[in-house]
Design a protein around this motif. Structure first.
Motif, short mmCIF file in Angstrom:
data_model
loop_
_atom_site.label_atom_id
_atom_site.label_comp_id
_atom_site.label_asym_id
_atom_site.label_seq_id
_atom_site.Cartn_x
_atom_site.Cartn_y
_atom_site.Cartn_z
N VAL A 7 5.10 17.19 9.73
CA VAL A 7 5.39 15.95 8.95
C VAL A 7 6.81 15.98 8.08
O VAL A 7 6.83 17.00 7.18
CB VAL A 7 4.13 15.77 8.16
CG1 VAL A 7 4.33 14.41 7.55
CG2 VAL A 7 2.87 15.57 8.76
N THR A 8 7.56 15.06 8.61
CA THR A 8 8.76 15.33 7.88
C THR A 8 9.15 13.76 7.16
O THR A 8 8.39 12.72 7.62
CB THR A 8 9.96 15.40 8.80
OG1 THR A 8 9.78 14.80 10.10
CG2 THR A 8 9.79 16.99 8.97
N LEU A 9 10.10 13.42 6.51
CA LEU A 9 10.54 12.03 6.34
C LEU A 9 11.24 11.46 7.38
O LEU A 9 11.97 12.20 8.15
CB LEU A 9 11.44 12.35 4.82
CG LEU A 9 10.68 12.43 3.59
CD1 LEU A 9 11.56 12.87 2.57
CD2 LEU A 9 9.50 11.44 3.21
N LYS A 10 11.06 10.12 7.47
CA LYS A 10 11.99 9.35 8.61
C LYS A 10 13.34 9.68 8.44
O LYS A 10 13.72 9.68 6.87
CB LYS A 10 11.55 8.01 8.44
CG LYS A 10 10.09 7.74 9.04
CD LYS A 10 10.12 6.19 9.13
CE LYS A 10 8.77 5.92 10.03
NZ LYS A 10 8.28 4.52 9.85
N ASP A 11 14.27 9.62 9.14
CA ASP A 11 15.73 9.78 8.88
C ASP A 11 16.51 8.59 7.82
O ASP A 11 17.33 9.17 7.05
CB ASP A 11 16.42 9.48 10.20
CG ASP A 11 16.02 10.58 11.37
OD1 ASP A 11 15.41 11.70 10.72
OD2 ASP A 11 16.26 10.40 12.60
N ASN A 12 15.72 7.70 7.74
CA ASN A 12 16.37 6.62 6.89
C ASN A 12 15.67 6.86 5.32
O ASN A 12 16.24 5.91 4.46
CB ASN A 12 16.04 5.25 7.28
CG ASN A 12 14.78 4.75 7.56
OD1 ASN A 12 13.68 5.55 7.67
ND2 ASN A 12 14.47 3.59 7.55
N VAL A 13 14.98 7.75 5.18
CA VAL A 13 13.85 7.86 3.91
C VAL A 13 15.09 9.10 3.03
O VAL A 13 15.04 10.20 3.69
CB VAL A 13 12.74 8.29 3.72
CG1 VAL A 13 12.17 8.59 2.35
CG2 VAL A 13 12.28 7.12 4.59
N GLU A 14 15.56 8.71 1.86
CA GLU A 14 16.31 10.01 1.14
C GLU A 14 15.41 11.08 0.67
O GLU A 14 14.24 10.71 0.23
CB GLU A 14 16.90 9.37 0.07
CG GLU A 14 18.18 10.34 -0.52
CD GLU A 14 18.87 9.40 -1.36
OE1 GLU A 14 19.47 10.05 -2.44
OE2 GLU A 14 18.93 8.37 -1.51
N ILE B 173 8.75 2.17 -1.85
CA ILE B 173 9.50 1.87 -0.90
C ILE B 173 8.48 1.22 0.17
O ILE B 173 7.42 1.48 0.46
CB ILE B 173 10.00 3.14 -0.06
CG1 ILE B 173 10.52 4.27 -0.85
CG2 ILE B 173 10.44 2.70 1.26
CD1 ILE B 173 11.11 5.51 -0.10
N PRO B 174 9.01 -0.27 0.32
CA PRO B 174 8.21 -0.98 1.13
C PRO B 174 8.56 -0.73 2.86
O PRO B 174 9.77 0.14 2.94
CB PRO B 174 8.93 -2.43 0.98
CG PRO B 174 9.94 -2.19 0.52
CD PRO B 174 10.13 -0.97 -0.30
N ALA B 175 7.76 -1.03 3.67
CA ALA B 175 7.96 -0.76 4.74
C ALA B 175 9.15 -1.15 5.50
O ALA B 175 9.77 -0.52 6.53
CB ALA B 175 6.94 -1.16 5.84
#
Lengths: 76, 267
Positions: A7-14, B173-175
């Protein structure tokens, strides 16, 4: 069956933790490191061969689809 | 208080499980505001020993439910989702009140109760790790941006208040952008992090990097409020840090008194 769920953070999430690790590596002199992303791995043993169950685990518990992405791998 | 009078008070369930804390402060806050509060372990709901329909309000306290393993609030939410989600939905539909502070807000987000723009209790937002990558524990300044939600009815719009925070995962953070616009357009942002003059600025005034400095969000109908700060820790202003220096109201208790007034009027 053994599966690994990553499980990782999506690329656009800091990734604040990743940024801290990056800074620490630079302080240790590893200037060649340009980016660090962090995540969690769940090592799961289960009955049956249905790999798609792993994605069900992600959906129900292990990931929040707003910020996370999941990768499910067999580990035999 | 005598039993007969006690029975007429609004009933509040302060939900707890392994790792939650602040339930005692929440219990005392609801009692102090004039409600009949009880601390209920979620196991009692799962085993049908107690039912949510007995209550007029639910409070999700702060802390580290299930050790914050997997993700803050995720395990408590998934247990409730698997067992009593329909009861929670009926609770919301009946106009009863639900509030979650800190870890409680994280549970509300994971349960899909906030923001629930789509109305189907899907997860539409997340409370991610603070951008500072630190556990932020201090007092913050907040601006009240909506006082139609029952918990906020005793505040003035644009009123600046102070409340304590203590969290590692509070970055709202919203979707997506459309959802954020819906949240704004529906006047669902209840509280924002500001500086002492009411300006929406960055760190350290915004302690976690929340989008639009969001500190608390109400549901569309207003009867659910989730917020990262802890009103229950400052029911009386003398538990506020630096309280002798200011001439402040008892900000914490206004949340609970607003809610109890609403429940007395409606139920």
């Amino acid at each position: 069956m053994k599966i690994n769920i990553i499980v990782t953070l999506k690329d656009n999430v800091e990734d604040a933790e990743g940024q801290s690790v990056l800074k620490a590596l630079h302080l240790l002199g590893y200037d060649e490191v340009s980016n660090v992303r962090t995540g969690k791995v769940y090592y799961i043993e289960m009955k049956g061969n249905d790999l798609s169950k792993g994605y069900e685990f992600c959906d129900k518990l292990l990931a929040n689809p707003v910020i996370n992405k999941c990768k499910v791998e067999r580990d035999d | 208080m005598e039993g007969g009078v006690y029975l007429n008070l609004p009933k509040v369930a302060v939900l707890t499980m392994e790792g939650t804390n602040n339930e005692e402060e929440a219990f005392q806050s609801w009692r102090g505001a004039g409600a009949n509060a009880e601390i209920i372990h979620i196991k009692k709901l799962e085993n049908k020993i107690r039912k949510l329909e007995e209550f007029d309000a639910i409070f999700f306290p702060g802390g580290f439910s299930a050790g914050d393993y997997v993700r803050a609030g995720a395990i408590m939410a998934s247990r409730l989702r698997a067992t009593v989600m329909r009861d929670i939905e009926n609770f919301v539909d009946a106009g009863k009140l639900i509030m979650g502070s800190c870890n409680g807000f994280q549970v509300l987000i994971e349960l899909g109760l906030i923001p629930n723009i789509g109305g189907d209790y899907e997860r539409e937002a997340a409370l991610a790790t603070n951008l500072s990558n630190r556990f932020e524990a201090r007092t913050v300044y907040l601006k009240i941006t909506n006082n139609t939600c029952p918990f906020l009815r005793k505040f003035r719009i644009n009123q600046i208040i102070r409340l304590p925070i203590a969290h590692f995962e509070g970055r709202f953070i919203p979707a997506n952008e459309d959802l954020l616009e819906e949240i704004s357009n529906n006047n669902m942002i209840g509280l924002k992090y500001v500086d002492p003059y009411g300006k929406e600025v960055g760190y350290p005034w915004n302690p976690n990097g929340s989008v639009l400095n969001i500190a608390g969000v109400c549901s569309k109908s207003g009867n659910v409020l989730g917020l990262m700060p802890h009103p229950e820790r400052v029911f009386n202003k003398y538990t506020q840090s630096d309280w002798p220096r200011g001439n402040e109201e008892d900000y914490g208790q206004l949340f609970f008194k607003g809610a109890v007034d609403y429940l007395n009027e409606k139920f």
